[in-house]
Write a protein that holds these residues in place. Structure first.
Motif, PDB file in Angstrom:
ATOM      1  N   MET A  68       0.841  -1.185   0.000  1.00  0.00           N
ATOM      2  CA  MET A  68       0.000   0.000   0.000  1.00  0.00           C
ATOM      3  C   MET A  68       0.880   1.240   0.000  1.00  0.00           C
ATOM      4  O   MET A  68       1.907   1.280   0.676  1.00  0.00           O
ATOM      5  N   SER A  69       0.514   2.235  -0.762  1.00  0.00           N
ATOM      6  CA  SER A  69       1.311   3.454  -0.864  1.00  0.00           C
ATOM      7  C   SER A  69       0.448   4.651  -0.484  1.00  0.00           C
ATOM      8  O   SER A  69      -0.749   4.682  -0.767  1.00  0.00           O
ATOM      9  N   SER A  70       1.098   5.630   0.151  1.00  0.00           N
ATOM     10  CA  SER A  70       0.360   6.786   0.668  1.00  0.00           C
ATOM     11  C   SER A  70       1.197   8.051   0.555  1.00  0.00           C
ATOM     12  O   SER A  70       2.424   7.999   0.417  1.00  0.00           O
ATOM     13  N   VAL A  71       0.509   9.171   0.617  1.00  0.00           N
ATOM     14  CA  VAL A  71       1.154  10.457   0.806  1.00  0.00           C
ATOM     15  C   VAL A  71       0.508  11.101   2.026  1.00  0.00           C
ATOM     16  O   VAL A  71      -0.703  10.983   2.242  1.00  0.00           O
ATOM     17  N   VAL A  72       1.322  11.741   2.855  1.00  0.00           N
ATOM     18  CA  VAL A  72       0.835  12.470   4.026  1.00  0.00           C
ATOM     19  C   VAL A  72       1.386  13.880   3.919  1.00  0.00           C
ATOM     20  O   VAL A  72       2.583  14.070   3.664  1.00  0.00           O
ATOM     21  N   ALA A  73       0.527  14.880   4.102  1.00  0.00           N
ATOM     22  CA  ALA A  73       0.944  16.274   3.959  1.00  0.00           C
ATOM     23  C   ALA A  73       0.352  17.125   5.070  1.00  0.00           C
ATOM     24  O   ALA A  73      -0.781  16.892   5.513  1.00  0.00           O
ATOM     25  N   PHE A  74       1.127  18.111   5.527  1.00  0.00           N
ATOM     26  CA  PHE A  74       0.681  19.078   6.525  1.00  0.00           C
ATOM     27  C   PHE A  74       0.961  20.486   5.990  1.00  0.00           C
ATOM     28  O   PHE A  74       1.930  20.696   5.263  1.00  0.00           O
ATOM     29  N   ARG A  75       0.110  21.426   6.358  1.00  0.00           N
ATOM     30  CA  ARG A  75       0.413  22.823   6.028  1.00  0.00           C
ATOM     31  C   ARG A  75       0.042  23.711   7.205  1.00  0.00           C
ATOM     32  O   ARG A  75      -0.891  23.431   7.969  1.00  0.00           O
ATOM     33  N   THR A  76       0.792  24.792   7.331  1.00  0.00           N
ATOM     34  CA  THR A  76       0.501  25.812   8.329  1.00  0.00           C
ATOM     35  C   THR A  76       0.875  27.167   7.750  1.00  0.00           C
ATOM     36  O   THR A  76       1.703  27.255   6.836  1.00  0.00           O
ATOM     37  N   ARG A  77       0.255  28.216   8.267  1.00  0.00           N
ATOM     38  CA  ARG A  77       0.417  29.553   7.685  1.00  0.00           C
ATOM     39  C   ARG A  77       1.760  30.165   8.076  1.00  0.00           C
ATOM     40  O   ARG A  77       2.227  30.028   9.211  1.00  0.00           O
ATOM     41  N   CYS A  78       2.357  30.855   7.125  1.00  0.00           N
ATOM     42  CA  CYS A  78       3.592  31.607   7.378  1.00  0.00           C
ATOM     43  C   CYS A  78       3.243  33.017   7.850  1.00  0.00           C
ATOM     44  O   CYS A  78       2.110  33.494   7.678  1.00  0.00           O
ATOM     45  N   ASN A  79       4.219  33.709   8.397  1.00  0.00           N
ATOM     46  CA  ASN A  79       4.059  35.103   8.791  1.00  0.00           C
ATOM     47  C   ASN A  79       4.496  35.958   7.610  1.00  0.00           C
ATOM     48  O   ASN A  79       5.663  36.318   7.483  1.00  0.00           O
ATOM     49  N   GLY A  80       3.565  36.233   6.708  1.00  0.00           N
ATOM     50  CA  GLY A  80       3.906  36.920   5.468  1.00  0.00           C
ATOM     51  C   GLY A  80       4.750  36.001   4.599  1.00  0.00           C
ATOM     52  O   GLY A  80       4.341  34.889   4.287  1.00  0.00           O
ATOM     53  N   THR A  81       5.953  36.458   4.270  1.00  0.00           N
ATOM     54  CA  THR A  81       6.859  35.620   3.494  1.00  0.00           C
ATOM     55  C   THR A  81       7.880  34.915   4.387  1.00  0.00           C
ATOM     56  O   THR A  81       8.729  34.168   3.893  1.00  0.00           O
ATOM     57  N   ASP A  82       7.791  35.162   5.695  1.00  0.00           N
ATOM     58  CA  ASP A  82       8.721  34.549   6.642  1.00  0.00           C
ATOM     59  C   ASP A  82       8.094  33.266   7.199  1.00  0.00           C
ATOM     60  O   ASP A  82       7.091  33.316   7.906  1.00  0.00           O
ATOM     61  N   CYS A  83       8.695  32.126   6.875  1.00  0.00           N
ATOM     62  CA  CYS A  83       8.139  30.841   7.300  1.00  0.00           C
ATOM     63  C   CYS A  83       8.923  30.196   8.428  1.00  0.00           C
ATOM     64  O   CYS A  83       8.767  28.989   8.690  1.00  0.00           O
ATOM     65  N   ALA A  84       9.770  30.974   9.117  1.00  0.00           N
ATOM     66  CA  ALA A  84      10.603  30.405  10.177  1.00  0.00           C
ATOM     67  C   ALA A  84       9.754  29.838  11.316  1.00  0.00           C
ATOM     68  O   ALA A  84       9.987  28.722  11.790  1.00  0.00           O
TER      69      ALA A  84
END
Length: 201
Positions: free
Chosen positions: A172-188
């Motif tokens: 079985m094959s899968s993809v797992v993805a997460f996203r969260t918002r950046c502070n403008g263009t700064d993703c630190a």
């Protein structure tokens, strides 16, 4: 001296020809005769039911719509903690074939609503993508691929292992993805959030 006549080969019998044909065709049709697919009730759910310190909402609605055509199971969830929010997506394939492939043309973790700004490797096994939505808001995505119990951050390596595994069983094959918002263009800060969130996952 008389010269011996050159030996004449006997014609190939129809049984021999049939065996040769079966031998030549065996590899391409193996997956069809073996029917290497996993049963529906054996398909795992890839997103965690809970992450310590986070509240989870399953099947949450979102404008982030990853595309993985032909997936047998898709999952969505949103995890929140104080001011942090992580959206999660997973797609699982019981089997792969032409037009139903994890790495198929047109599939993407960013979906149609995000425009990719950059890609790079993150903490193994995660890949990282910075993207922007139609409003210009920045997002950080981490995603990875899984084959049975093994994680991959190199799609080609997964496809090679899938090809080998499909001859012997039903991977079985899968993809797992997460996203969260950046502070403008700064993703630190967003990167630090995903580093903390994804480690126990």
């Amino acid at each position: 001296e008389p010269h011996a006549a050159a030996p004449v080969g006997a014609p190939i019998s129809w049984k021999g020809a049939a065996l040769a044909a079966v031998g030549l065709l065996f590899a391409p049709v193996w997956q069809h005769i073996d029917d290497s697919v996993a049963a529906d009730d054996n398909l795992p759910r890839m997103l965690p039911n809970d992450v310590a310190g986070w509240t989870v909402a399953r099947d949450a609605q979102s404008d982030w719509l990853p595309v993985f055509n032909g997936a047998d199971v898709t999952e969505r969830a949103t995890f929140t903690r104080a001011g942090d929010k992580v959206e999660a997506f997973a797609a699982t394939y019981r089997d792969q074939r032409q037009g139903k492939e994890l790495m198929g043309f047109g599939n993407s973790a960013e979906g149609e609503s995000l425009r990719v700004r950059s890609r790079r490797g993150a903490d193994h096994p995660w890949l990282e993508m910075e993207a922007a939505d139609s409003r210009g808001d920045g997002w950080l995505l981490w995603y990875s691929y899984r084959l049975d119990d093994r994680w991959f951050d190199r799609p080609l390596a997964l496809q090679v292992q899938y090809g080998i595994g499909a001859l012997l069983g039903a991977p079985m094959s899968s993809v797992v993805a997460f996203r969260t918002r950046c502070n403008g263009t700064d993703c630190a800060e967003a990167r630090a959030t995903l580093q903390e969130f994804a480690t126990p996952v």
